[in-house]
Scaffold this active site. Sequence first.
Site, mmCIF file in Angstrom:
data_model
loop_
_atom_site.group_PDB
_atom_site.id
_atom_site.type_symbol
_atom_site.label_atom_id
_atom_site.label_comp_id
_atom_site.label_asym_id
_atom_site.label_seq_id
_atom_site.Cartn_x
_atom_site.Cartn_y
_atom_site.Cartn_z
ATOM 1 N N ASP A 21 7.332 72.885 -85.122
ATOM 2 C CA ASP A 21 6.778 71.478 -85.935
ATOM 3 C C ASP A 21 6.210 70.574 -86.466
ATOM 4 O OD1 ASP A 21 7.605 68.704 -85.164
ATOM 5 O OD2 ASP A 21 5.397 67.941 -83.872
ATOM 6 N N GLY A 24 8.689 68.023 -91.769
ATOM 7 C CA GLY A 24 8.305 66.662 -92.552
ATOM 8 C C GLY A 24 6.902 66.550 -93.027
ATOM 9 N N HIS A 38 11.707 71.924 -94.193
ATOM 10 C CA HIS A 38 12.343 72.693 -93.390
ATOM 11 C C HIS A 38 12.856 73.888 -93.931
ATOM 12 C CE1 HIS A 38 13.101 69.624 -90.796
ATOM 13 N NE2 HIS A 38 14.032 68.265 -91.007
ATOM 14 N N GLU A 68 17.722 65.085 -79.188
ATOM 15 C CA GLU A 68 17.476 64.114 -79.857
ATOM 16 C C GLU A 68 17.334 63.755 -81.302
ATOM 17 O OE1 GLU A 68 15.731 65.591 -77.915
ATOM 18 O OE2 GLU A 68 16.050 64.136 -75.934
ATOM 19 N N TRP A 70 19.711 64.548 -83.703
ATOM 20 C CA TRP A 70 21.331 63.914 -84.357
ATOM 21 C C TRP A 70 20.749 62.418 -84.708
ATOM 22 C CZ3 TRP A 70 24.384 67.193 -85.508
ATOM 23 C CH2 TRP A 70 24.712 68.498 -84.442
ATOM 24 N N ARG A 72 18.658 61.287 -86.739
ATOM 25 C CA ARG A 72 17.847 61.811 -87.085
ATOM 26 C C ARG A 72 18.694 61.323 -88.900
ATOM 27 N NH1 ARG A 72 13.029 65.858 -88.120
ATOM 28 N NH2 ARG A 72 12.066 65.743 -86.488
ATOM 29 N N LEU A 132 14.344 93.350 -79.967
ATOM 30 C CA LEU A 132 14.171 91.030 -78.920
ATOM 31 C C LEU A 132 15.291 90.418 -79.446
ATOM 32 C CD1 LEU A 132 11.788 89.068 -79.338
ATOM 33 C CD2 LEU A 132 12.202 88.786 -81.519
ATOM 34 N N ARG A 189 3.138 75.480 -79.289
ATOM 35 C CA ARG A 189 3.696 73.834 -80.135
ATOM 36 C C ARG A 189 2.693 74.183 -81.187
ATOM 37 N NH1 ARG A 189 6.669 68.116 -78.490
ATOM 38 N NH2 ARG A 189 6.587 67.221 -81.108
ATOM 39 N N GLU A 208 1.886 79.089 -70.070
ATOM 40 C CA GLU A 208 0.507 78.575 -70.724
ATOM 41 C C GLU A 208 0.751 78.294 -71.769
ATOM 42 O OE1 GLU A 208 -2.545 79.859 -69.809
ATOM 43 O OE2 GLU A 208 -2.259 80.501 -67.497
HETATM 44 C C1 FPP Z 1 10.291 69.570 -86.778
HETATM 45 O O1 FPP Z 1 10.041 69.496 -87.401
HETATM 46 C C2 FPP Z 1 11.355 71.095 -86.994
HETATM 47 C C3 FPP Z 1 12.906 71.129 -87.086
HETATM 48 C C4 FPP Z 1 13.355 69.666 -86.795
HETATM 49 C C5 FPP Z 1 13.309 72.523 -87.291
HETATM 50 C C6 FPP Z 1 12.953 73.374 -87.566
HETATM 51 C C7 FPP Z 1 13.460 74.099 -88.332
HETATM 52 C C8 FPP Z 1 13.592 74.987 -88.806
HETATM 53 C C9 FPP Z 1 12.293 75.505 -89.251
HETATM 54 C C10 FPP Z 1 14.096 76.052 -90.381
HETATM 55 C C11 FPP Z 1 15.265 76.388 -90.037
HETATM 56 C C12 FPP Z 1 15.320 77.440 -88.809
HETATM 57 C C13 FPP Z 1 15.954 78.500 -88.086
HETATM 58 C C14 FPP Z 1 15.639 78.902 -86.747
HETATM 59 C C15 FPP Z 1 16.263 79.384 -89.519
HETATM 60 P P1 FPP Z 1 9.197 67.913 -87.729
HETATM 61 O O2 FPP Z 1 11.171 67.676 -89.180
HETATM 62 O O3 FPP Z 1 9.482 66.952 -86.579
HETATM 63 O O4 FPP Z 1 7.852 67.596 -88.757
HETATM 64 P P2 FPP Z 1 7.749 66.264 -88.354
HETATM 65 O O5 FPP Z 1 7.718 66.439 -87.327
HETATM 66 O O6 FPP Z 1 6.462 66.559 -89.274
HETATM 67 O O7 FPP Z 1 8.869 65.209 -88.739
#
Ligand code: FPP
Length: 248
Positions: A21, A24, A38, A68, A70, A72, A132, A189, A208
């Site tokens: 997370d 953004g 991203h 959820e 979707w 965005r 893995l 997280r 955990e």
């Molecule tokens: C959350 O950050 C992240 C995501 C919704 C997407 C995660 C995707 C990647 C790291 C890229 C591709 C993944 C792989 C497996 C190659 P957010 O956008 O919710 O951040 P915010 O909470 O600050 O808005």
Amino acid sequence: MSFKDKIIKERLPNHLAIIMDGNGRWAKMRGEHRIIGHQNGVEAVRQTVEGAAELGISYLTLYAFSTENWNRPQDEILGLMSLLVEAIENETPTLMKNNVRLKAIGDLESLPEEVREKLQGTIDNTAKNTGLTLVLALSYSSRWEIMNAVGKIAEKVHSGDLAPEDVNESIFESHLTTSGIPDPELMIRTSGENRISNFLLWQLAYSELYFTDLFWPDFTKEELYKALLNYQSRERRFGKTSEQLNDN
Ligand code: FPP
């Protein structure tokens, strides 16, 4: 001395799950578009997969796209989907070289065809790898998964293939998209949010939880080691007392 040297190999989690997370907010802090966050998150994925594989962790589940998500903006969804296709394509040789097996969980039928095809191709190509297992949660939400399992079980009961009195935890688990994957011992997280957000609700029952304020693109191997060391400092009791655990 790296945190890695302090890790006790015998006490690693068998399954590590991560809510990636903060992409953004990482981008916003730099005055960039969210998709830049991203893109930079992909490097953190690479480091984490490599770190987990090197340590000998058996399963790593990454929450890459939630049901959820979707909701965005369309350009962000499209950006994320093409990033996924690109990452899967670019990383397949590395996955092969490192003996990593790819799996995916979630409502995969709702993904764009190109993503589904690329994903399935890499899942097939890496199916015989024995290191893995990297599990991507895509179009995943735990409530969707649970309702999906309940629906399948209800159908079997309705058709007479399953007796209602035979429905137990193990039957239920075998209808989840994580069927055959052990429950995570540790869930990480990033980004300072202390929530589970519809991720593996059933499977995290005894896990955990580790929260860090770092945004996902800033997550490194060293941060992974730090989280694992924190995990190793905890006592997992599964409802028992410390004395009972020490007696065993
Ligand atoms: C959350 O950050 C992240 C995501 C919704 C997407 C995660 C995707 C990647 C790291 C890229 C591709 C993944 C792989 C497996 C190659 P957010 O956008 O919710 O951040 P915010 O909470 O600050 O808005």
